[in-house]
Design a protein around this motif. Structure first.
Motif, PDB file in Angstrom:
ATOM      1  N   PHE A 167       0.828  -1.206   0.000  1.00 25.67           N
ATOM      2  CA  PHE A 167       0.000   0.000   0.000  1.00 25.67           C
ATOM      3  C   PHE A 167       0.865   1.260   0.000  1.00 25.67           C
ATOM      4  CE2 PHE A 167      -1.709   3.487   2.566  1.00 25.67           C
ATOM      5  CZ  PHE A 167      -2.828   3.829   1.803  1.00 25.67           C
ATOM      6  N   PHE A 168       1.940   1.236   0.775  1.00 23.24           N
ATOM      7  CA  PHE A 168       2.756   2.442   0.931  1.00 23.24           C
ATOM      8  C   PHE A 168       3.519   2.871  -0.321  1.00 23.24           C
ATOM      9  CE2 PHE A 168       2.247   1.498   5.544  1.00 23.24           C
ATOM     10  CZ  PHE A 168       1.662   2.716   5.885  1.00 23.24           C
ATOM     11  N   PRO A 169       3.671   2.018  -1.359  1.00 23.04           N
ATOM     12  CA  PRO A 169       4.216   2.562  -2.605  1.00 23.04           C
ATOM     13  C   PRO A 169       3.413   3.740  -3.147  1.00 23.04           C
ATOM     14  CG  PRO A 169       4.353   0.193  -2.673  1.00 23.04           C
ATOM     15  CD  PRO A 169       3.622   0.536  -1.412  1.00 23.04           C
ATOM     16  N   LEU A 170       2.114   3.748  -2.856  1.00 25.61           N
ATOM     17  CA  LEU A 170       1.281   4.872  -3.284  1.00 25.61           C
ATOM     18  C   LEU A 170       1.762   6.158  -2.618  1.00 25.61           C
ATOM     19  CD1 LEU A 170      -1.220   5.342  -5.069  1.00 25.61           C
ATOM     20  CD2 LEU A 170      -2.622   5.055  -3.029  1.00 25.61           C
ATOM     21  N   VAL A 171       2.087   6.063  -1.326  1.00 27.79           N
ATOM     22  CA  VAL A 171       2.607   7.218  -0.595  1.00 27.79           C
ATOM     23  C   VAL A 171       3.982   7.599  -1.122  1.00 27.79           C
ATOM     24  CG1 VAL A 171       3.290   8.080   1.674  1.00 27.79           C
ATOM     25  CG2 VAL A 171       1.293   6.579   1.450  1.00 27.79           C
TER      26      VAL A 171
END
Length: 537
Positions: A62-66
């Motif tokens: 999920f944090f690749p989006l951030v």
């Protein structure tokens, strides 16, 4: 005509390759042993351990989006990678030094934040190092880059499962942590050698939130929804339910290759065959299967993905068969699970590699990192689905008493509905101590039903790995103990995911028929776009 090509590899590439090797060693080393550690050292139930690891991987993807937004809009790739890598190292230290659930959860959260944040930046950072003068070397650089990924993951998947039983979790998790610290140091040392592309700022926001940009994102999200189900299944082979299955003594883990050499493998080491199959199957599909099938039908990316979804489902049929044999008390050769890995890897070639290429081509030039992050988000959603299934399928049992001694019997309200080989989880303060592998431990974690005495309303326990009787002592604390079983018993768990994947594959056929592709490639106008972007900054 003068040849203006530069035959020298950009100076920053060796630093990027070394960084990627060490980071992938860290992530895959931790992932390879996490479920085994939670089950064997902290006495988690199988479903709880699977849920925890699935949530960890869901966050990591999920944090690749951030990371993509921070990099593309605000800080650029170098600063983003350094900041998220520092958090990553702190998380690794916490994981290695913690022995309680809260500390481990926090450590895993920081690791997921760190590895996720750098994920959309590292591969695109390779391409940023090249210009028109040396672009002919990009393929060679990416070959080194992907070789470092496979080398780091393969070595760690073999090493960390061996370290865990021999030297304990501090060393098994500590080595990946040291490698991540080394990765961060190497990347920092290369800071003066990197070509730095400035963040796109307002231009990126304008592209993403334009009507055309939102249309592209929504269309791709529909594709990624189906890819998410693929990842739900695939990730279970990566340190989760397949590895827990392989822990059983009824899986013969001796490998004999045509009498040339033979050896025993640890349960968590078996997943390393995925990397070997990738190296074997990519050229087989590229130069054999695709050209042959292309003689009869037109091969498109969406058709490859559709075929891969069905192939993925079939791998779980093999795993379900293995589980049925183990539940019935029969010995199964590890070669059957290796066969399942071969089938699953074939589906990975069809789905993952194709979807990655498809995503890149469908993304406008200034949105490519963001689209890559959305593609990785499909893995997050898939792992989240697995976590939810493993949480929802847990059913509480009413246990009134435990008879201790050389054998352990548990009195249950629904004992007559239990079957031999069914899993039972214990948690909380049970008040009972059991002996497993000649070591006393609390009655906690996953056990199996060895015998059902329906008339007396009780079941006899055996341990889930060796299937041996459980010796115990103590007084059962029914008020504080938590006893449960799983709604998806034995092979039904894997057949459930087979059904989900097969249903998704059928629906995807209709999506593929009506989906209209748009390809964005680099053109002559890109130079003027770059100049306009520079003016904005």
């Amino acid at each position: 005509m003068t040849d203006t090509r530069n035959s020298r590899m950009p100076a920053g590439i060796p630093y990027i390759v070394a960084n990627e090797f060490a980071e992938r060693f860290c992530y895959y080393g931790i992932n390879a042993i996490l479920s085994v550690y939670l089950v064997n050292f902290l006495h988690f139930g199988d479903a709880q351990a699977t849920s925890w690891q699935s949530l960890f991987k869901s966050a990591a993807y999920f944090f690749p989006l951030v990371g993509a937004i921070v990099s593309d809009v605000f800080l650029g790739k170098f600063k983003t990678i350094m900041i998220f890598s520092s958090v990553y190292v702190i998380g690794c230290a916490m994981l290695a030094l913690s022995s309680d659930g809260a500390g481990i959860a926090l450590g895993l959260g920081l690791i997921a934040f760190g590895t996720g944040g750098i994920k959309p930046c590292v591969s695109t950072n390779v391409g940023d190092q090249f210009t028109a003068a040396n672009q002919h070397l990009i393929e060679r650089a990416f070959s080194w880059f992907y070789l470092s990924i496979n080398a780091g993951s393969l070595i760690s998947i073999i090493a960390c499962p061996w370290l865990l039983p021999h030297y304990g979790p501090k060393f098994a998790f500590g080595l990946p942590g040291v490698m991540m610290a080394f990765a961060t140091l190497v990347f920092w040392l290369g800071r003066r050698n990197f070509a730095v592309v400035p963040p796109a700022g307002k231009a990126w926001l304008r592209d993403v939130f334009s009507k055309d940009g939102l249309s592209i994102i929504l269309r791709l999200l529909l594709i990624y929804l189906f890819v998410a189900f693929f990842w739900s299944l695939w990730e279970q082979s990566n340190g989760q339910t397949w590895v827990l299955q392989a822990q059983s003594d009824l899986m013969d883990k001796h490998i004999n290759v045509f009498g040339l050499f033979s050896f025993d493998v640890l349960p968590a080491q078996i997943q390393s065959v995925n990397a070997l199959f990738i190296l074997m199957l990519v050229p087989v599909f590229s130069y054999g299967i695709y050209p042959f099938v292309g003689r009869f039908v037109t091969i498109t990316p969406l058709r490859k993905i559709a075929a891969g979804l069905f192939v993925c489902a079939s791998s779980f049929i093999v795993i379900a068969w293995i589980e049925s044999r183990i539940q019935a008390g029969h010995v199964v050769s590890i070669w059957w699970q290796i066969l399942a890995y071969a089938i699953l890897t074939a589906s990975e070639v069809l789905v993952s590699i194709t979807a990655l290429e498809f995503s890149y081509k469908q993304a406008p030039l200034r949105m490519k990192s963001f689209i890559m992050a959305l593609f990785l988000l499909s893995t997050s959603v898939g792992n989240l689905f697995t976590a939810v299934v493993n949480d929802v399928m847990v059913q509480p049992l009413q246990a009134s008493s435990v008879e201790t001694g050389d054998q352990t019997w548990v009195s249950l309200a629904d004992a007559g509905k239990m079957v031999v080989g069914q899993k039972i989880d214990f948690a909380g303060d049970t008040g009972v101590t059991v002996t497993v592998d000649d070591q006393p431990q609390p009655l906690a974690g996953t056990f199996m039903v060895a015998e059902v005495d329906a008339a007396a309303g009780r079941v006899r326990l055996m341990d889930a790995i060796h299937r041996k009787p459980i010796a115990s002592d103590g007084q059962f604390n029914s008020g504080a103990a938590q006893v449960s079983t799983y709604a998806l018993v034995g092979p039904m768990y894997f057949l459930f995911f087979t059904a989900v994947m097969s249903g998704g594959a059928l629906l995807f056929i209709f999506v593929a028929i009506f989906y209209r592709e748009r390809t964005f490639v680099r053109g002559v106008a890109d130079a003027s776009d770059a100049e306009a972007l520079a003016e904005e900054h």
